[in-house]
Motif scaffolding. Structure first.
Motif, short mmCIF file in Angstrom:
data_model
loop_
_atom_site.label_atom_id
_atom_site.label_comp_id
_atom_site.label_asym_id
_atom_site.label_seq_id
_atom_site.Cartn_x
_atom_site.Cartn_y
_atom_site.Cartn_z
N TRP A 113 8.40 -30.80 30.02
CA TRP A 113 8.40 -32.25 29.88
C TRP A 113 7.55 -32.97 30.92
O TRP A 113 7.28 -34.18 30.77
CB TRP A 113 9.82 -32.78 29.90
N LEU A 124 9.10 -33.19 19.96
CA LEU A 124 7.88 -33.96 20.21
C LEU A 124 7.02 -34.04 18.95
O LEU A 124 6.39 -35.07 18.68
CB LEU A 124 7.10 -33.33 21.36
N PRO A 141 1.64 -33.40 30.65
CA PRO A 141 1.11 -34.38 29.71
C PRO A 141 0.36 -33.77 28.54
O PRO A 141 0.24 -34.37 27.48
CB PRO A 141 0.19 -35.26 30.58
N TYR A 143 2.38 -33.68 25.43
CA TYR A 143 2.43 -34.92 24.66
C TYR A 143 1.13 -35.14 23.88
O TYR A 143 1.15 -35.59 22.73
CB TYR A 143 2.66 -36.11 25.60
N VAL A 179 2.59 -34.88 20.23
CA VAL A 179 2.81 -36.25 19.75
C VAL A 179 1.53 -36.86 19.18
O VAL A 179 1.54 -37.44 18.09
CB VAL A 179 3.36 -37.13 20.89
N VAL A 195 2.59 -44.26 22.55
CA VAL A 195 2.17 -43.55 23.75
C VAL A 195 0.75 -43.94 24.14
O VAL A 195 0.43 -44.13 25.31
CB VAL A 195 2.29 -42.03 23.56
N LEU A 230 1.46 -41.65 30.75
CA LEU A 230 0.82 -40.34 30.81
C LEU A 230 0.27 -40.06 32.21
O LEU A 230 0.30 -38.93 32.67
CB LEU A 230 -0.31 -40.25 29.78
#
Length: 207
Positions: A126, A54, A129, A132, A136, A66, A73
């Protein structure tokens, strides 16, 4: 140039560590698995490799994609919230209705239970959220500020993840003597339950 790479890597390491050290659903799960000495290598590897993947996506600039797709999300938040609440309820049930004579199991895990631990860890990682957002988006944006040294920053952040999860998973076995007592094990499950339900509830509330 070498000093610049080192500085960027150390900055990434500090950033990565600051993002993952806080008590959360993933950390609580790794701690529990480490204390049980059950599928520790697999769980640590999943957490570290997932973070590295990620972070690499974030450094490569996927964060912009994203951000442009907020529905993704939201969907992940709902699924992750329901999963965390369910896991927390199961942990709370172990606290309220413990198995007679239950204590810390240090071996004898079956392939089925190991598979369950792996699948749970994958979902815990995974379907969250925040993972991420932290890796990310946040790490990716901070890495972008480093220009040509962005990958050194990303490697530092990924290394922090590897060291933290390794220390958490394998260091938890130091608690094995304490957790050999059923009462202490119930306290840990209580911590896991509170963490999971709280995190899941927050995810659902924000979705």
């Amino acid at each position: 140039m070498n000093s610049g790479i080192t500085t960027a890597a150390l900055a990434g390491f500090g950033t990565g560590l600051s993002l993952i050290v806080a008590i959360g659903a993933q950390n609580a799960f790794v701690l529990r698995q480490g204390a049980r000495r059950h599928a520790v290598l697999a769980v640590v590897a999943i957490c570290a490799v997932s973070d590295a993947a990620l972070i690499a996506l974030g450094v490569a600039g996927v964060g912009a994609f994203v951000t442009a797709w907020p529905a993704a999300l939201t969907a992940v938040a709902v699924a992750g919230g329901l999963f965390l609440v369910s896991y927390g309820v199961l942990a709370a049930r172990r606290v309220l209705r413990p198995t007679p004579g239950a204590s810390l199991a240090t071996g004898g895990a079956t392939a089925g239970s190991a598979r369950t631990a792996v699948l749970t860890c994958l979902a815990m990682t995974w379907l969250n959220p925040h993972v991420y957002l932290d890796t990310v988006l946040l790490v990716g944006s901070l890495a972008a500020d480093r220009g040509d040294l962005r990958w050194a920053f990303g490697i530092g952040a990924a290394l922090a993840s590897l060291i933290w999860f390794g220390a958490l998973g394998y260091g938890a076995r130091l608690l094995s003597g304490l957790l050999a007592r059923p009462a202490a094990w119930r306290v840990l499950d209580g911590l896991v339950a509170a963490t999971m339900v709280t995190m899941g509830g927050l995810l659902l509330a924000r979705a």
